[in-house]
Design a protein around this motif. Structure first.
Motif, mmCIF file in Angstrom:
data_model
loop_
_atom_site.group_PDB
_atom_site.id
_atom_site.type_symbol
_atom_site.label_atom_id
_atom_site.label_comp_id
_atom_site.label_asym_id
_atom_site.label_seq_id
_atom_site.Cartn_x
_atom_site.Cartn_y
_atom_site.Cartn_z
ATOM 1 N N ARG A 13 -14.334 3.820 12.753
ATOM 2 C CA ARG A 13 -15.025 4.573 11.694
ATOM 3 C C ARG A 13 -14.551 4.206 10.291
ATOM 4 O O ARG A 13 -15.028 4.755 9.315
ATOM 5 C CB ARG A 13 -14.766 6.084 11.869
ATOM 6 N N LEU A 14 -13.547 3.348 10.236
ATOM 7 C CA LEU A 14 -12.915 3.073 8.941
ATOM 8 C C LEU A 14 -13.431 1.765 8.374
ATOM 9 O O LEU A 14 -13.275 0.718 8.993
ATOM 10 C CB LEU A 14 -11.389 2.995 9.129
ATOM 11 N N ASP A 15 -14.017 1.855 7.211
ATOM 12 C CA ASP A 15 -14.499 0.627 6.591
ATOM 13 C C ASP A 15 -13.773 0.395 5.276
ATOM 14 O O ASP A 15 -14.042 1.051 4.279
ATOM 15 C CB ASP A 15 -16.007 0.717 6.365
ATOM 16 N N VAL A 16 -12.823 -0.515 5.284
ATOM 17 C CA VAL A 16 -12.122 -0.870 4.048
ATOM 18 C C VAL A 16 -12.228 -2.384 3.831
ATOM 19 O O VAL A 16 -11.381 -2.978 3.179
ATOM 20 C CB VAL A 16 -10.626 -0.430 4.076
ATOM 21 N N ARG A 17 -13.292 -2.966 4.379
ATOM 22 C CA ARG A 17 -13.414 -4.422 4.299
ATOM 23 C C ARG A 17 -13.480 -4.935 2.863
ATOM 24 O O ARG A 17 -13.092 -6.054 2.577
ATOM 25 C CB ARG A 17 -14.672 -4.884 5.059
ATOM 26 N N ASP A 18 -14.021 -4.090 1.971
ATOM 27 C CA ASP A 18 -14.115 -4.549 0.585
ATOM 28 C C ASP A 18 -12.733 -4.709 -0.061
ATOM 29 O O ASP A 18 -12.563 -5.476 -1.000
ATOM 30 C CB ASP A 18 -14.994 -3.590 -0.245
ATOM 31 N N TRP A 19 -11.731 -3.997 0.427
ATOM 32 C CA TRP A 19 -10.407 -4.029 -0.207
ATOM 33 C C TRP A 19 -9.330 -4.695 0.636
ATOM 34 O O TRP A 19 -8.339 -5.168 0.112
ATOM 35 C CB TRP A 19 -9.949 -2.599 -0.531
ATOM 36 N N CYS A 20 -9.508 -4.641 1.971
ATOM 37 C CA CYS A 20 -8.398 -5.073 2.843
ATOM 38 C C CYS A 20 -8.819 -6.182 3.799
ATOM 39 O O CYS A 20 -9.984 -6.287 4.186
ATOM 40 C CB CYS A 20 -7.899 -3.907 3.688
ATOM 41 N N GLU A 21 -7.827 -6.926 4.220
ATOM 42 C CA GLU A 21 -7.981 -7.815 5.363
ATOM 43 C C GLU A 21 -8.136 -6.909 6.580
ATOM 44 O O GLU A 21 -7.851 -5.711 6.492
ATOM 45 C CB GLU A 21 -6.720 -8.684 5.525
ATOM 46 N N PRO A 22 -8.554 -7.447 7.728
ATOM 47 C CA PRO A 22 -8.707 -6.595 8.917
ATOM 48 C C PRO A 22 -7.444 -5.761 9.187
ATOM 49 O O PRO A 22 -6.335 -6.270 9.120
ATOM 50 C CB PRO A 22 -8.971 -7.600 10.033
ATOM 51 N N VAL A 23 -7.646 -4.475 9.445
ATOM 52 C CA VAL A 23 -6.513 -3.551 9.614
ATOM 53 C C VAL A 23 -5.857 -3.790 10.964
ATOM 54 O O VAL A 23 -6.540 -3.998 11.974
ATOM 55 C CB VAL A 23 -7.008 -2.091 9.527
ATOM 56 N N GLU A 24 -4.523 -3.767 10.974
ATOM 57 C CA GLU A 24 -3.803 -3.995 12.220
ATOM 58 C C GLU A 24 -3.209 -2.701 12.739
ATOM 59 O O GLU A 24 -2.714 -1.882 11.963
ATOM 60 C CB GLU A 24 -2.643 -4.968 11.978
ATOM 61 N N VAL A 25 -3.263 -2.549 14.054
ATOM 62 C CA VAL A 25 -2.572 -1.425 14.681
ATOM 63 C C VAL A 25 -1.276 -1.968 15.254
ATOM 64 O O VAL A 25 -1.284 -2.932 16.000
ATOM 65 C CB VAL A 25 -3.405 -0.804 15.814
ATOM 66 N N ALA A 26 -0.175 -1.352 14.865
ATOM 67 C CA ALA A 26 1.111 -1.831 15.375
ATOM 68 C C ALA A 26 1.742 -0.727 16.208
ATOM 69 O O ALA A 26 1.470 0.457 15.989
ATOM 70 C CB ALA A 26 2.026 -2.201 14.216
ATOM 71 N N GLY A 27 2.572 -1.145 17.141
ATOM 72 C CA GLY A 27 3.318 -0.194 17.968
ATOM 73 C C GLY A 27 2.382 0.827 18.582
ATOM 74 O O GLY A 27 1.277 0.508 19.015
ATOM 75 N N ALA A 28 2.794 2.087 18.550
ATOM 76 C CA ALA A 28 2.041 3.123 19.236
ATOM 77 C C ALA A 28 0.972 3.761 18.347
ATOM 78 O O ALA A 28 0.531 4.860 18.610
ATOM 79 C CB ALA A 28 3.008 4.190 19.737
ATOM 80 N N GLY A 29 0.569 3.076 17.270
ATOM 81 C CA GLY A 29 -0.501 3.657 16.453
ATOM 82 C C GLY A 29 -0.258 3.625 14.955
ATOM 83 O O GLY A 29 -0.882 4.368 14.218
ATOM 84 N N PHE A 30 0.675 2.783 14.531
ATOM 85 C CA PHE A 30 0.851 2.563 13.080
ATOM 86 C C PHE A 30 -0.309 1.728 12.570
ATOM 87 O O PHE A 30 -0.706 0.765 13.226
ATOM 88 C CB PHE A 30 2.118 1.750 12.800
ATOM 89 N N LEU A 31 -0.808 2.081 11.387
ATOM 90 C CA LEU A 31 -1.837 1.242 10.787
ATOM 91 C C LEU A 31 -1.216 0.452 9.643
ATOM 92 O O LEU A 31 -0.497 1.014 8.814
ATOM 93 C CB LEU A 31 -2.974 2.100 10.230
ATOM 94 N N ASN A 32 -1.485 -0.851 9.633
ATOM 95 C CA ASN A 32 -1.001 -1.691 8.532
ATOM 96 C C ASN A 32 -2.181 -2.274 7.763
ATOM 97 O O ASN A 32 -3.109 -2.807 8.370
ATOM 98 C CB ASN A 32 -0.145 -2.839 9.065
ATOM 99 N N PHE A 33 -2.105 -2.133 6.453
ATOM 100 C CA PHE A 33 -3.190 -2.621 5.604
ATOM 101 C C PHE A 33 -2.664 -3.739 4.720
ATOM 102 O O PHE A 33 -1.577 -3.629 4.158
ATOM 103 C CB PHE A 33 -3.712 -1.505 4.687
ATOM 104 N N ARG A 34 -3.469 -4.796 4.615
ATOM 105 C CA ARG A 34 -3.090 -5.862 3.692
ATOM 106 C C ARG A 34 -4.235 -6.036 2.685
ATOM 107 O O ARG A 34 -5.378 -6.196 3.050
ATOM 108 C CB ARG A 34 -2.850 -7.162 4.464
#
Ligand code: ARG
Length: 571
Positions: A66-87
């Motif tokens: 449901r999350l659309d941040v394509r205009d600002w971020c590279e594809p969002v990564e899920v790390a570990g048990a549910g951390f979200l990382n944004f670049r």
């Protein structure tokens, strides 16, 4: 909008779409401490999943859908048990820099909605010279007031002067009997201190003097004309001297309502506490007991002494009532040393019982001591407490030597002005940099060093950036913005974090976060400047780099201003 904020908004929206009744106020996005993993991160989904017994990775996958941040971020990564990382995409980073260049923001947002915050700080005691113990309250309180103001809050500063109390009985005896007009003229506070010391020593030996002092105090409190006049004179002389120090430090107050201002209210407050059954008599005195509070059990707050006099807590309750009625604050911040912790715990607990519905946040922002090189409380060589004014003189004198060595070609007037700004800045920064709750060792060499985490270093970094602009012929800085070198990107990303740091410093009352941020900013700038030529670069690099220089200078200047520290164009 700032990218971090924008990502946070969109993430909250996505969470609401997946878990409609979730309270998303706690869904936060923060800068990543390690750039390896990204620029921003959120751990909010872990907590949400736990509270709702959901599978965190599944929840993360649903939210991401449901999350659309394509205009600002590279594809969002899920790390570990549910951390979200944004670049961040470079284009988004560049867009933020452009917005800052247009003056749309300086990497922070105003608080919405703004709050009314009273900052109670400095608050020295009349008839005594302000000493180093008051320096921390003054510098820290002023910085917090500046910070809240910058973030858009309505700030009211109030200097709660200790201008009422038993010391005036002895002072009146001394004043009437042997004040030295010439000494008063030369240094009023020193003369009042001499009188106070002399009479209080005499009181210990001689019961007649003690009785005399008691009677003078009773007369003063009873409204005797002459004693009131003398008391007013003593307070006025003290304030004139405090004001000279405040002027020097660039510190201002909206109000200076001393303890005496609240005197007419004290009796009524004790009556009210008694009538409501919140206070009771104990050995002739009246006190609020906290037997149900483990932390304060056995430590009642005295509100009336057995001789009928009132206590520090009584005055502070009256002060609280006055502030609530007059300013309707959302928050009151008290800045004093750590030895007053018990007092404020008792005050806040008494107040909550007295006015349980008052929606005000109360915070005691306390700090540790300044120590001498021997690890004991900072004293002069002769063992006296160090007077603030003398300390500032010495700071300027020492800074003058540093400047003279570095820049022998400057005129005397220029040198003096630089020394003033550098000396005061060094003292303030040395006080704000350590974790406020730890003691710190006062060291001239350390605070005046041009290398290291000091004010002179940051002021010097500022002049270095500014000097670039003296050499650059004017050109439209928006010739284009292309970020490429890793040092450019690292500097830009650090600039973007200014707002988070300001907010964290405000939320925890810790300007030291800002000190460290500025120090890191200067480091990023140095690495950038050493690897990326600015004036000799081709366009669009040249314009990009000039813009980075300009924004660095503005953030440095704004950050130092929050710390109460001035900047110079050259030093
Ligand atoms: N005058 C006090 C002192 O020098 C500090 C007052 C702090 N403010 C307050 N509302 N109690 O220790």
């Amino acid at each position: 909008m700032l990218p971090g904020r924008l990502i946070e908004d969109r993430l909250q929206e996505a969470v609401r779409a997946v878990v409609p009744d979730a309270d998303t106020a706690g869904v936060l996005v923060r800068p990543c401490p390690d750039p390896k993993f990204g620029d921003y991160q959120s751990s909010a989904l872990l907590g949400l999943a736990k509270a709702r017994r959901l599978n965190p990775r599944q929840l993360a996958a649903n939210v991401l859908a449901r999350l659309d941040v394509r205009d600002w971020c590279e594809p969002v990564e899920v790390a570990g048990a549910g951390f979200l990382n944004f670049r961040l995409k470079l284009s988004a980073l560049a867009e933020s820099l452009r917005a800052a260049a247009r003056g749309a923001h300086l990497f922070f947002a105003k608080a919405a909605p703004p709050r009314t915050i009273v900052v109670d700080f400095s608050s020295p005691n009349a008839a005594k010279a302000m000493h180093v113990g008051h320096i921390r309250s003054t510098i820290l309180g002023d910085s917090l007031a500046r910070l809240f103001r910058l973030l858009g809050h309505r700030v009211i500063t109030d200097n709660h002067l200790g201008d009422w109390g038993t010391q005036f009985g002895m002072l009146l005896v001394g004043w009437k009997r042997e004040r030295d007009p010439a000494a008063l003229q030369a240094d009023a506070l020193a003369e009042m201190e001499r009188l106070y010391r002399k009479i209080s020593a005499e009181c210990r030996e001689n019961p007649a003097t003690l009785e005399q002092a008691r009677q003078e105090l009773v007369k003063l409190q009873g409204g005797d004309d002459e004693n009131l006049r003398l008391w007013r004179e003593m307070v006025a002389l003290s304030r004139a001297q405090f004001d000279a120090v405040y002027r020097r430090l660039g510190v201002t107050f909206d109000h200076t309502l001393g303890e005496s201002f609240y005197n007419p209210r004290l009796a009524g407050i004790v009556e009210d506490l008694l009538a409501r059954g919140l206070a009771r008599e104990s050995e002739g005195a009246i006190a609020v007991f906290f037997d149900d509070l483990p932390l304060l059990k056995g430590q009642p707050a005295l509100v009336r002494k057995s001789d009928g006099g009132f206590n520090y807590t009584t005055t502070d309750l009256a002060t609280l009532a006055h502030r609530l009625e007059t300013w309707r604050p959302d928050e009151i911040v008290y800045v004093t040393d750590g030895r007053q912790q018990l007092h404020f715990q008792q005050l806040f607990a008494s107040f909550r019982r007295w006015q349980p519905a008052a929606p005000v946040k109360l915070a005691h922002v306390w700090f540790g001591s300044i120590l001498g090189p021997d690890g004991k409380p900072f004293k002069t060589r002769s063992g006296d407490t160090v007077k603030l004014a003398d300390l500032l003189d010495e700071a300027e004198e020492r800074a003058r030597q540093v400047v003279a060595e570095k820049n022998p070609e400057l005129s005397e007037a220029e040198r003096r002005e630089i020394a003033r700004v550098v000396g005061l800045g060094a003292v303030k920064y040395a006080d704000l940099l350590p974790n406020r709750q730890s003691d710190y060792v006062f060291s001239w060499d350390k605070m005046l060093a041009l290398n290291g985490n000091t004010a002179p270093y940051l002021q010097y970094a500022y002049t270095r950036v500014r000097s670039i602009f003296r050499k650059a012929e004017a050109r439209e800085p928006n010739a284009g913005l292309v970020l490429g070198a890793p040092e450019e990107i690292a500097l830009a990303k650090h600039l973007l974090n200014f707002g988070w740091v300001l907010e964290a410093a405000g939320a925890e009352y810790r300007p030291n976060y800002l000190c460290n941020y500025l120090y890191e900013l200067a480091g990023h700038f140095t690495r950038f400047y050493e690897t990326c030529p600015v004036l000799k670069a081709e366009e669009p690099s040249r314009a990009t780099r000039l813009l980075l220089c300009d924004l660095t200078a503005r953030v440095l200047r704004q950050g130092l201003d929050v710390l109460g520290i001035e900047t110079l164009e050259r030093m």
